[in-house]
Write an enzyme that holds these catalytic residues in place. Structure first.
Site, mmCIF file in Angstrom:
data_model
loop_
_atom_site.group_PDB
_atom_site.id
_atom_site.type_symbol
_atom_site.label_atom_id
_atom_site.label_comp_id
_atom_site.label_asym_id
_atom_site.label_seq_id
_atom_site.Cartn_x
_atom_site.Cartn_y
_atom_site.Cartn_z
ATOM 1 N N LYS A 48 -12.810 -9.899 8.643
ATOM 2 C CA LYS A 48 -13.624 -8.653 8.617
ATOM 3 C C LYS A 48 -15.136 -9.191 8.298
ATOM 4 C CE LYS A 48 -10.584 -4.744 8.071
ATOM 5 N NZ LYS A 48 -10.061 -3.618 7.052
ATOM 6 N N GLY A 100 -5.526 -5.402 1.650
ATOM 7 C CA GLY A 100 -4.531 -5.459 2.386
ATOM 8 C C GLY A 100 -3.635 -6.650 2.690
ATOM 9 N N GLY A 147 -12.409 -4.513 1.070
ATOM 10 C CA GLY A 147 -14.038 -4.007 0.932
ATOM 11 C C GLY A 147 -14.481 -3.163 -0.243
ATOM 12 N N ARG A 158 0.901 -1.214 0.057
ATOM 13 C CA ARG A 158 0.103 -0.098 -0.035
ATOM 14 C C ARG A 158 1.001 1.398 -0.208
ATOM 15 N NH1 ARG A 158 -5.233 -1.602 3.777
ATOM 16 N NH2 ARG A 158 -6.614 -2.577 2.024
HETATM 17 N N1 LIG Z 1 -9.904 -18.962 10.157
HETATM 18 C C1 LIG Z 1 -9.365 -17.772 10.568
HETATM 19 N N2 LIG Z 1 -9.380 -17.494 11.995
HETATM 20 C C2 LIG Z 1 -8.717 -16.324 12.328
HETATM 21 N N3 LIG Z 1 -8.365 -15.368 11.388
HETATM 22 C C3 LIG Z 1 -8.420 -15.648 9.992
HETATM 23 C C4 LIG Z 1 -8.818 -17.132 9.410
HETATM 24 N N4 LIG Z 1 -8.582 -16.767 8.307
HETATM 25 C C5 LIG Z 1 -8.025 -15.671 8.013
HETATM 26 N N5 LIG Z 1 -7.792 -14.837 9.157
HETATM 27 C C6 LIG Z 1 -7.311 -13.610 8.978
HETATM 28 O O1 LIG Z 1 -8.008 -12.643 8.326
HETATM 29 C C7 LIG Z 1 -7.191 -11.752 8.091
HETATM 30 C C8 LIG Z 1 -7.485 -10.885 6.710
HETATM 31 O O2 LIG Z 1 -8.738 -10.474 6.682
HETATM 32 P P1 LIG Z 1 -9.198 -9.162 5.861
HETATM 33 O O3 LIG Z 1 -8.626 -7.833 6.808
HETATM 34 O O4 LIG Z 1 -10.823 -9.311 6.053
HETATM 35 O O5 LIG Z 1 -8.643 -9.312 4.430
HETATM 36 P P2 LIG Z 1 -7.769 -8.099 3.633
HETATM 37 O O6 LIG Z 1 -7.261 -7.339 4.348
HETATM 38 O O7 LIG Z 1 -7.415 -8.715 2.450
HETATM 39 O O8 LIG Z 1 -9.422 -7.341 3.079
HETATM 40 C C9 LIG Z 1 -5.794 -12.212 8.303
HETATM 41 O O9 LIG Z 1 -5.278 -11.393 9.195
HETATM 42 C C10 LIG Z 1 -5.967 -13.577 8.617
HETATM 43 O O10 LIG Z 1 -5.068 -14.066 9.671
HETATM 44 O O1 LIG Z 2 -7.707 -2.363 5.025
HETATM 45 C C1 LIG Z 2 -8.736 -1.818 4.582
HETATM 46 O O2 LIG Z 2 -9.693 -2.427 4.065
HETATM 47 P P1 LIG Z 2 -9.625 -4.096 3.493
HETATM 48 O O3 LIG Z 2 -9.426 -4.920 4.705
HETATM 49 O O4 LIG Z 2 -11.060 -4.426 3.042
HETATM 50 O O5 LIG Z 2 -8.541 -4.414 2.492
HETATM 51 C C2 LIG Z 2 -9.028 -0.175 4.601
HETATM 52 O O6 LIG Z 2 -7.811 0.373 5.252
HETATM 53 C C3 LIG Z 2 -10.181 0.236 5.118
HETATM 54 O O7 LIG Z 2 -10.313 -0.111 6.540
HETATM 55 P P2 LIG Z 2 -11.527 -0.367 7.364
HETATM 56 O O8 LIG Z 2 -12.061 -1.537 6.761
HETATM 57 O O9 LIG Z 2 -11.189 -0.510 8.805
HETATM 58 O O10 LIG Z 2 -12.455 0.847 7.133
#
Ligand SMILES: Nc1ncnc2c1ncn2[C@@H]1O[C@H](COP(=O)(O)OP(=O)(O)O)[C@@H](O)[C@H]1O
Ligand SMILES: O=C(OP(=O)(O)O)[C@H](O)COP(=O)(O)O
Length: 398
Positions: free
Chosen positions: A199, A356, A379, A38
């Site tokens: 998330k 991310g 997201g 990023r």
């Molecule tokens: N089964 C699981 N239990 C706990 N955490 C998990 C599991 N699968 C994935 N994760 C966690 O999900 C996180 C990423 O999720 P998210 O923030 O939604 O993805 P992104 O940043 O790509 O949008 C990672 O830190 C990973 O460790």
């Molecule tokens: O990491 C982010 O989004 P992502 O986990 O959906 O990739 C952005 O920085 C937005 O963060 P937020 O979902 O806490 O608003």
């Protein structure tokens, strides 16, 4: 992008204070940035503006602070990481508004770069509070938004400021929108989406519309547990948002009506501690012990995920299939990533992934460069895919 105001039309910025919204919400472990993608993506906007003599003032959030300032979520270490990526000094102000911010901005010379402290240390940020917008705007003459990955948030620093100051899309914002339009504007079917990650509450609603747009939705990671629980499978101590079971059920009904297949894990890798090398075993998904957590999907599920990747002409992916940061719970994510990358290289798949942590996972698997496109956004990317208007993008339209 013709409809957007970009840096091409920003005019003379020399001596101007340019507030640049960036997404520095990067993965960090033991105080160190573990994936700088990023930061690398926003570097061109920062160096271009600084090179033209602007005072570049970076606004960003980090994590989700609950009750005001939280030292663990300070952007101070990220200023150092940003400086390393850009190859020039990046100052830091311990507040994003008020006297401290004003004093740091006042001391800037043309071409200087300054990062202000986490905007989410103020609740007013997420409320898009007009008074807070004014306080942020007090330090700038122009606003540039280069945080596509936060553009689904109508926050003060992503949306409000664009009403207050002359506003432009940064180079990454522009590039993300162009690349997503090119890769997914008219996707070749079958379209398969993989959604995982942690998330759950902020992403589950997106799936309601996503199932109407894709032919199959593969659900892994923490997201899968909420769906498993909703259909009555005991997920033990796994990350799971039980109160969202009704939403998960509704999504499964919507998917059935839209002809979208939903693929849930049939096995999982379980452990009793969330740490690298924790004792683990593979169990059928119906046999997760009450005191265990599912930290990755199991080998049967991986085979099924890879099979769905084989059936896809277009792949959309956000969220790792497991806790990939801690080995060996990275196996499923790495396998699926490598499989999708090989299909892409063979010209059989258009693969677009974002988020991310997803970007970090693809880098960990060594295949980020082999995907058709890797977005910094998770997201925001899914909301764009749904066809939703993103507040941070809409407000930049000319
Ligand atoms: N089964 C699981 N239990 C706990 N955490 C998990 C599991 N699968 C994935 N994760 C966690 O999900 C996180 C990423 O999720 P998210 O923030 O939604 O993805 P992104 O940043 O790509 O949008 C990672 O830190 C990973 O460790
Ligand atoms: O990491 C982010 O989004 P992502 O986990 O959906 O990739 C952005 O920085 C937005 O963060 P937020 O979902 O806490 O608003």
């Amino acid at each position: 992008m013709a409809a957007f105001k970009t840096l091409d039309t920003i005019g003379n910025v020399s001596g101007k204070r340019v507030l640049v919204r960036v997404d520095l919400n990067v993965p960090v472990a033991d105080g160190k940035v573990t994936d700088a993608t990023r930061i690398e993506r926003v570097a061109p906007t920062i160096t271009e503006l600084a090179g033209k003599g602007a005072k570049v003032i970076l606004l960003a959030h980090f994590g989700r602070p609950k009750d005001g300032p939280d030292p663990a979520l300070s952007l101070a270490p990220i200023a150092t990481a940003t400086s390393q990526v850009i190859g020039r000094p990046v100052g830091f102000a311990a507040d994003c508004i008020g006297k401290q911010a004003a004093a740091s901005v006042g001391a800037m010379k043309d071409g200087d770069i300054l990062l202000l402290e986490n905007t989410r240390f103020y609740k007013a940020e997420e409320k898009n509070d007009p008074v807070f917008v004014e306080q942020l705007a007090a330090n700038g003459d122009i606003f540039v938004n280069d945080a596509f990955s936060a553009a689904h948030r109508a926050h003060a620093s992503t949306e409000g400021l664009a009403h207050k100051l002359p506003a432009f899309a940064g180079r990454t914002m522009q590039a993300e929108l162009e690349a997503l339009e090119k890769g997914l504007g008219n996707p070749v079917k079958p379209v398969v989406a993989i959604v995982g990650g942690a998330k759950v509450s902020t992403k589950i609603d997106l799936l309601m519309n996503l199932v109407k747009k894709v032919d199959a939705l593969v659900i892994g990671g923490g997201m899968a547990n909420t769906f498993l629980a909703a259909r009555g499978t005991d997920v033990g101590k796994s990350l799971c948002e039980h109160d969202l079971a009704p939403t998960a059920k509704q999504i499964m009904i919507e998917a059935a009506q839209s002809g979208c297949a939903i693929i849930l894990p049939s096995d999982g890798v379980i452990a009793r501690e969330f740490k690298a090398g924790a004792a683990n075993e593979v169990v059928a998904i119906e046999a997760v012990p009450a005191d265990a957590m599912i930290l990755d999907v199991g080998p049967k599920t991986v085979a099924s995920v890879n099979d769905w990747i084989d059936r896809a002409s277009t792949l959309v992916w956000n969220g790792p299939l497991g806790a990939f940061e801690i080995e060996p719970f990275d196996k499923a994510t790495v396998s699926a990533a490598q499989h999708a990358a090989a299909r892409t290289k063979a010209g059989k798949l258009v693969s677009v992934a974002g988020g991310g942590d997803t970007v970090a996972a693809l880098n960990h698997a060594g295949v980020a460069d082999d995907f058709t496109y890797v977005s910094t956004a998770g997201g925001a990317f899914l909301e764009w895919m749904e066809g939703k208007e993103l507040p941070g993008v809409e407000v930049l339209k000319a």
